[in-house]
Design an enzyme around this catalytic site. Structure first.
Site, PDB file in Angstrom:
ATOM      1  N   GLU A  35       0.688  -1.287  -0.103  1.00 16.97           N
ATOM      2  CA  GLU A  35      -0.044   0.102  -0.096  1.00 16.97           C
ATOM      3  C   GLU A  35       0.929   1.317  -0.001  1.00 16.97           C
ATOM      4  OE1 GLU A  35      -3.217   0.232  -1.226  1.00 16.97           O
ATOM      5  OE2 GLU A  35      -3.606  -1.373   0.392  1.00 16.97           O
ATOM      6  N   HIS A  36       0.611   2.056  -0.921  1.00 15.54           N
ATOM      7  CA  HIS A  36       1.278   3.406  -0.955  1.00 15.54           C
ATOM      8  C   HIS A  36       2.730   3.463  -1.451  1.00 15.54           C
ATOM      9  CE1 HIS A  36      -1.688   6.264   0.714  1.00 15.54           C
ATOM     10  NE2 HIS A  36      -1.995   5.257   1.431  1.00 15.54           N
ATOM     11  N   THR A  37       2.751   2.145  -2.199  1.00 10.62           N
ATOM     12  CA  THR A  37       3.877   1.892  -2.714  1.00 10.62           C
ATOM     13  C   THR A  37       3.884   2.217  -4.384  1.00 10.62           C
ATOM     14  OG1 THR A  37       3.189  -0.411  -2.939  1.00 10.62           O
ATOM     15  CG2 THR A  37       4.875   0.125  -1.230  1.00 10.62           C
ATOM     16  N   ASP A  38       2.795   2.234  -4.914  1.00 15.43           N
ATOM     17  CA  ASP A  38       2.722   2.210  -6.490  1.00 15.43           C
ATOM     18  C   ASP A  38       3.358   3.506  -7.058  1.00 15.43           C
ATOM     19  OD1 ASP A  38       0.511   3.789  -5.809  1.00 15.43           O
ATOM     20  OD2 ASP A  38      -0.723   2.858  -7.281  1.00 15.43           O
ATOM     21  N   SER A  69     -26.087   7.615 -16.974  1.00 15.31           N
ATOM     22  CA  SER A  69     -25.874   6.290 -16.231  1.00 15.31           C
ATOM     23  C   SER A  69     -26.828   6.061 -15.552  1.00 15.31           C
ATOM     24  CB  SER A  69     -24.955   6.940 -14.953  1.00 15.31           C
ATOM     25  OG  SER A  69     -24.842   6.200 -13.968  1.00 15.31           O
ATOM     26  N   SER A 128     -13.843   2.274  -7.648  1.00 20.19           N
ATOM     27  CA  SER A 128     -14.818   2.391  -8.714  1.00 20.19           C
ATOM     28  C   SER A 128     -14.305   3.491  -9.870  1.00 20.19           C
ATOM     29  CB  SER A 128     -16.109   2.771  -7.943  1.00 20.19           C
ATOM     30  OG  SER A 128     -15.709   4.200  -7.460  1.00 20.19           O
ATOM     31  N   ASP A 173      -4.561   0.777  -9.704  1.00 19.25           N
ATOM     32  CA  ASP A 173      -5.885   0.319  -9.921  1.00 19.25           C
ATOM     33  C   ASP A 173      -6.311   0.169 -11.148  1.00 19.25           C
ATOM     34  OD1 ASP A 173      -5.930   0.929  -7.057  1.00 19.25           O
ATOM     35  OD2 ASP A 173      -6.805   2.904  -7.426  1.00 19.25           O
TER      36      ASP A 173
HETATM   37  C1  GLA Z   1      -5.254   4.762  -3.742  1.00 18.61           C
HETATM   38  C2  GLA Z   1      -4.525   5.095  -5.520  1.00 18.61           C
HETATM   39  C3  GLA Z   1      -3.478   3.972  -5.780  1.00 18.61           C
HETATM   40  C4  GLA Z   1      -2.624   3.709  -4.656  1.00 18.61           C
HETATM   41  C5  GLA Z   1      -3.389   3.249  -3.482  1.00 18.61           C
HETATM   42  C6  GLA Z   1      -2.438   3.231  -1.939  1.00 18.61           C
HETATM   43  O1  GLA Z   1      -6.161   3.624  -4.069  1.00 18.61           O
HETATM   44  O2  GLA Z   1      -5.755   5.236  -6.445  1.00 18.61           O
HETATM   45  O3  GLA Z   1      -2.800   4.295  -6.982  1.00 18.61           O
HETATM   46  O4  GLA Z   1      -1.605   4.705  -4.185  1.00 18.61           O
HETATM   47  O5  GLA Z   1      -4.254   4.359  -2.798  1.00 18.61           O
HETATM   48  O6  GLA Z   1      -1.693   1.911  -2.379  1.00 18.61           O
END
Ligand code: GLA
Length: 387
Positions: A35-38, A69, A128, A173
């Site tokens: 998490e928070h690595t991308d 929608s 989403s 995502d």
């Molecule tokens: C959100 C962002 C992702 C990623 C996460 C944390 O979901 O859209 O790109 O940075 O936070 O891992």
């Protein structure tokens, strides 16, 4: 892919546009670890989930996009022939943004009638937004007779979110929505976009528990964390010239140069550096079938997000603590950006009904909120749905 359960909303497409269309869908995601690595060029391990954004689309004779929608009452029309449209802080920005980025990349799109039907819970941290972007990308390309490599589509959708919608997300995502694989998590290197599929064993389920809260500061704090990571890179690269992103920093390096960093920056860096190591270890654990080891890494990830990165909240911490006390749980952690949203729980398949019941009652007792609990298998990434 089975269209039966979607035919209800497709009826609306007929009513609106008097014709039938092609149908595309793209899944939301859950992140198992990383998490928070991308956005630090690091490693993530998401899986696509069995909740989708669906888009039905049919060509028009002019070059207008008409976007409706089933989730929102208001619709929009844009003319692809006119000046590039600007964002309106409206749900349609996700679709229009993708059309704009496709145009900028040199794809000549046809005019089209679109109907969006979203079933990924909004604001729950299950992406989403990536799901609607990717579904829109496939629909706009498909109706124009065009195609693109999946990884390129993911990057283009990320650009739409960064530059048009105005959210500074990383690549995770959109990538998993494009490239997810049924029954697998994906170990993704966010620098090279190389990835490895990791089979999830039958004996466990992914159980997603929604805290039902989303705290206001989520997006400002997300941007603040990104800035703190950049500050860490700036300082560390003075003493370690090969460092372009926190991805390039080892735990040893970080400890050696800890004194050159302010305390907060050091803690942010420590989360990212150790989280990358945890993802590597988690992939190894999964490959040798060691679910207890994998689960322990999930718990460790949560503590690091809570204490060093400081993106958790009381409700997420409570859910993870509750999970620790329930039978059949290998591991649990917050998933996604944080400050609310969901936890991901790795639960032994036979224990799932009891887990759901006990988690729901304990969480509701403590908070007064009834959590939404979703059990999902890892799903296939986006595609066209054959009717
Ligand atoms: C959100 C962002 C992702 C990623 C996460 C944390 O979901 O859209 O790109 O940075 O936070 O891992």
């Amino acid at each position: 892919m089975n269209i039966a359960k979607e035919s209800g909303w497709l009826h609306k497409f007929h009513l609106l546009y008097g014709a039938s269309g092609q149908v595309f869908r793209a899944p939301g995601r859950v992140n198992l670890i990383g998490e928070h690595t991308d956005y630090n060029d690091g490693l993530v391990m998401p899986a696509a989930i069995e909740f989708y954004t669906w888009i039905a689309v049919a060509p028009r004779d002019d070059r207008r996009l008409v976007i409706h929608s089933t989730n929102f009452p208001d619709s929009i029309e844009v003319d692809l022939q006119a000046d590039e449209p600007s964002p309106r802080s409206h749900w349609t920005d996700y679709v229009v943004g993708v059309a704009v980025m496709l145009g900028r990349a040199g794809h000549r799109l046809r005019g089209a009638n679109l109907l969006v039907h979203g079933e990924v819970p909004i604001g729950a941290g299950l992406s989403s937004s990536a799901a609607i972007e990717v579904a829109a990308g496939l629909a706009l390309l498909g109706v124009s007779g065009l195609a693109m490599q999946r990884a390129d589509l993911a990057k283009l959708c990320q650009r739409a979110e960064n530059e048009f919608v105005g959210a500074r997300c990383g690549i995770m995502d959109q990538f998993i929505s494009c490239c997810g694989r049924a029954e697998h998590a994906v170990l993704l290197d966010c620098r090279s976009l190389d990835y490895r599929l990791l089979l999830l064993p039958d004996e466990v389920c992914l159980v997603i528990c929604n805290t039902m809260v989303k705290h206001e500061l989520a997006s400002s704090e997300y941007n603040a964390r990104r800035a703190e990571c950049e500050e860490g890179v700036r300082r560390l690269s003075r003493v370690l010239p090969h460092v372009r992103a926190l991805r390039d920093v080892s735990s040893n390096d970080l400890e050696r140069y800890a004194a050159s960093l302010p305390e907060t920056i050091y803690r942010r860096c420590r989360h990212v550096v150790t989280e990358n190591e945890r993802v590597t270890d988690a992939a190894r654990s999964l490959e040798r079938g060691d679910l207890p080891a994998f689960g322990k890494l999930m718990y460790d990830s949560h503590l690091s997000l809570r204490d060093d990165y400081q993106v958790s909240c009381a409700e997420l911490d409570l859910m993870v603590d509750l999970a620790r006390g329930l039978a059949g749980v290998f591991g649990a952690r917050m998933t996604g950006g944080g400050f609310g949203g969901c936890t991901i729980n790795l639960v032994r398949t036979q224990a799932v009904p009891e887990f759901q019941r006990d988690m729901a009652s304990a969480y509701e007792k403590a908070t007064g909120l009834a959590p939404q609990i979703i059990t999902t298998a890892a799903a296939e990434g986006a595609g066209e749905v054959q009717k």
